[in-house]
Scaffold this active site. Sequence first.
Site, PDB file in Angstrom:
ATOM      1  N   GLU A 132       3.047   2.455   6.918  1.00 37.38           N
ATOM      2  CA  GLU A 132       2.429   1.372   5.831  1.00 37.38           C
ATOM      3  C   GLU A 132       1.183   0.697   6.342  1.00 37.38           C
ATOM      4  O   GLU A 132       1.439  -0.704   6.389  1.00 37.38           O
ATOM      5  CB  GLU A 132       3.536   0.615   5.422  1.00 37.38           C
ATOM      6  CG  GLU A 132       4.748   1.408   4.970  1.00 37.38           C
ATOM      7  CD  GLU A 132       5.937   0.472   4.447  1.00 37.38           C
ATOM      8  OE1 GLU A 132       5.959  -0.713   4.759  1.00 37.38           O
ATOM      9  OE2 GLU A 132       6.838   0.969   3.860  1.00 37.38           O
TER      10      GLU A 132
ATOM     11  N   GLU B 205       9.504   7.389   3.213  1.00 37.82           N
ATOM     12  CA  GLU B 205      10.624   6.453   2.990  1.00 37.82           C
ATOM     13  C   GLU B 205      10.967   6.035   1.275  1.00 37.82           C
ATOM     14  O   GLU B 205       9.903   6.279   0.518  1.00 37.82           O
ATOM     15  CB  GLU B 205      10.272   4.945   3.440  1.00 37.82           C
ATOM     16  CG  GLU B 205      10.201   4.684   4.714  1.00 37.82           C
ATOM     17  CD  GLU B 205       9.816   3.440   5.252  1.00 37.82           C
ATOM     18  OE1 GLU B 205       9.854   2.526   4.200  1.00 37.82           O
ATOM     19  OE2 GLU B 205       9.390   3.285   6.555  1.00 37.82           O
TER      20      GLU B 205
END
Lengths: 218, 829
Positions: free
Chosen positions: B168, B292
Amino acid sequence: MISNLRVAWSSGALSLLAFFATPFAANADATYNVQLDTSSLVAPGAFSLNFQFGSGSEFDLDNTVTLSNFNFGGGSAMGTASLSGYALGDLTSGITLQDSAPSATLTEFLQDFTPGSSLSFDISFSENLSLDGNSDLFTFSILDSGVNIWTASPSGTDAFLELTIGAPASSLATFASGDGSISAPMATAIPEPSTYGLCLGVLLGAVVAVRRLRSRCR
Amino acid sequence: MRTLKSTLLAAGTLVCALLPLATPALAETPMQAYVNAMQPGWNYGNTYDAGPNETSWGNSVLTQAIVDGVVAKGYKSVRLPVTWTSHIGAAPDYTIDPAWMTKVKNAVDLLVAADLYVMINIHHDAGWLYQLPQDHDAVLDKYQKVWAQIADVFKDYPDKLMFESINEPGFKDANDNNLPDAEMRTYLHEINTAFVQLIRASGGSNDTRPLVLPTVYTRGDQPMLDSLKATIDSLNDPNLIATIHFYGWWPFSENVAGSTKFDADSVNNIHVTFDSAYDTFTAHGIPVVIGEWGLLSNHSEHGESLKYHEYAAHYMGSKKITHMLWDTGGMIDRNTLQWRDQELGAIMTQAWTGRALTAERDLLFIRNDVPARDTAFRLNLNGNGLVSIQDGSSLLVPGVDYTVSGEVVTFKASFLSKYATGAFGSKTNLYFNSTSGPAWRVDVRYVATPVQATIATETGAAISIPTAFNGDVLATMESKYDDGSIAGPTNWTAFQMWASAYSPNYGGNAIKLDKDFFKGAPGGVVNFAFYFWSGKVVTYQMAVVERSSAPGTELNIYGDALATGWTGAGAWGGWGANENLAATAEVHSGSRSISASPVGWGGLVLSNYAAPSTAIYNTLVFWIHGGPTGGQNIGVGVVPNGDWGISTNWVSVKPVANTWQKIEIPLNTLGVAGRADINHIQFSDWSGSGAATFYLDDVMLTTAKSLTAMDVYGAPTPNVAAPLGVTKQGFSLNRRTNRMVQQVKIQNPGATPITGPVYLVLDSLSANTTLANAAGKTSTFVPSNSPYVLVSSGNLAAGSTVTVTLEFTVPTSGGITYDARILSDGTTP
């Protein structure tokens, strides 16, 4: 107790509304004869009778409307009826409509017919009146090519007859077609047998009284 | 619930069921086959990515038993997020602690030995990596040297081990704010490129090892996908995998903006995200992994969460996108190795290979104020068949207990009525058994309208509204001032965020507003609407009153010295605080103050064992000075009855350098309002590393109410239409206008006129219809978005009756229901 008042409505008025309300005891049954001049419905045309019965709220009590004694005045029913919701029966054996709670589907009886000079049938209904003031609504409409013929009903139903079953009293109203070509139906209350008996008793009493009066005057 | 959304839900669900999900034929690349073989995947989260160590966040090291349990669940790949920050040595070598590397290696070894596909990465290292724009060369150097060490350790591992360049990724400016997207994409291109070039040159099997490259913040919007696609194209490497993360339609994922259902918005979000990923990457031979996925919060109704997970997993699979479930221990119990939510595990497992039977909802309500009725319940068969329905362990009898027409099951009133008795709440579970996959469970609940009670309290602490739920289940809450402006911490929607703004406490018979609900907000009249899953909407009104200054009675604790009975250095006082109760360096009034410089987590405690009655006091007042440093993080709390086990609230205070600052903390905020036995006041270091010297002076309790808080008086919303009678006539379908029509009578039986204009509002209108002749929808008074009609533009005379005709669109199914509400007295709906 039911009303034995015979009511007739004038025909031809564009927005003629005739209304009467008669209070009944809860759970009482009432019956009306309905007559409609159908001579202005030009055959061969695709016409349908449309009877609906619906609740005003999910809290009110259930009622039943029964339709019977159909007479098409020279016309006839066509094909098979279409029933939805809590509708049962047919023109011959009688039709039963139960007001469905709003959580159920619309209760409706649709029947194609070839019009004659008149149409008549009887309406009987129960009167379980909801204490909260909400009411059930029975409507009688005629469809022309699948849509309601416009009537002068102010409630937006385009029905020729509206029967409201609710506290403090039930009421029945009839309407002419919007263009005035079809008169408002005549709805006549049909007394219960017990009422006939009551009337007969009153009549006999009157006869006896008159005779006694005459005998005194001699 | 919002009518439009509910309607879209049904439409969206239908669309989902019918969607062919066809994908164009494509010659499968070896890397696509590799990613296909990874399906499905799972994260061993909040462990090796925890800080500073793998057990710091409460999880255990990876064990053989856990690996076996995950394999037994059917998972083929495991993402092992790793945070290196606490284990990296100083520049210029940035040597990774060998002990930590060994721990990571041991975990990878367990996974590789189980023949799983394994992904490791640089995970919560944002603290230094995100500063790339501020210290470009040093950060890039550190990044490369860290990866060089990892690559070297694992260079000879089989190619089932893959490296993800960074988790991320985002990039910050000097004020720690995100850079504009375009700039972040540029920096990420540099990082990803450096990563691939470094790994490829690192020897062993790393020259062909699958490498996973993320988008900025692993976002799935098209500009981010396009940017990563350009990076991958420029690298011209056949063994690259694109990755994004997916946590669903954000309002649904967080239960905000009234997004309580897995509706058309959520479905569309799934379609757009994965269609875009497919079109950008998969269709061009670049495989995609959702590194995810899940939901951000656990605040949606359970059945809605199940539908989301079922459909998202199915749709990703249909797009040849491999999904890796984010699990920090909340999904698979790492002790029992079982799904904590067996239904969630079962429905996701089914979605890996097909579809599961679901339904419009997982709740079925039987109301106490309505006669038992036949009740329709819509299933989403999703290509399955309904085998049977169980009531608990008993099979229901078709035709007797229920009927089935297509996907609609109608339960007979005779069956449901047996549960319309006794205590409100859950009565039984119905199980819809499917030809394939798990049964869909429905909680049958007997309910009455929830009832709320009055309160008198103040802001600054959580506000608890007494609520008799009567078996119902809260879905969402809307809050507005009486001028229509939004009340509450979320300022872009009146439908506040679950948990952060409000939450139900079913056991405690209350709905709690968060302590910061009115933080920084003005006073005024606030209208709340609480939406329940049964369809009921309960309204509540709060008068939030700003205070004016008023003198109070004070209990002095410290003026120029501790007041009689108070100690600051006794058994409790001076606990690691290095205190001085007669300091002179900084004084607010008089000639002395208290100084303290607590060690890490240490604190100064002012105590009074004589236990003066404190019941009358409302506010703790003191002056604080930050010394030359300032900015200390001081936790302030009080302890009643000498019992440190009593749950109270603590407040963080940050003194200002070289400045005396008056602090007023309502005792209500501290959780001790009305307590007569407050005998400890504590000032503690909350940084954990000790606090620079700060000063306290003029410490007292006072009966004066803090002007930082506001008084709150709450009550169920008064019925402004109380004297009015509203009665509804039966519905009729007008086939000429194709409208359901209904007349409603509004009567004023009172002796005084009702001030106009008068409106009839239809709250909780069933989702199967719309009010065709609505004059508008409510926007000022909650519930919002309720259609209304004008009853009277002028006053409604005493004794008068007005009849209005309502015209509804023909219901898509079932009948029409709503709750009538009257607005009058010149209010704007």
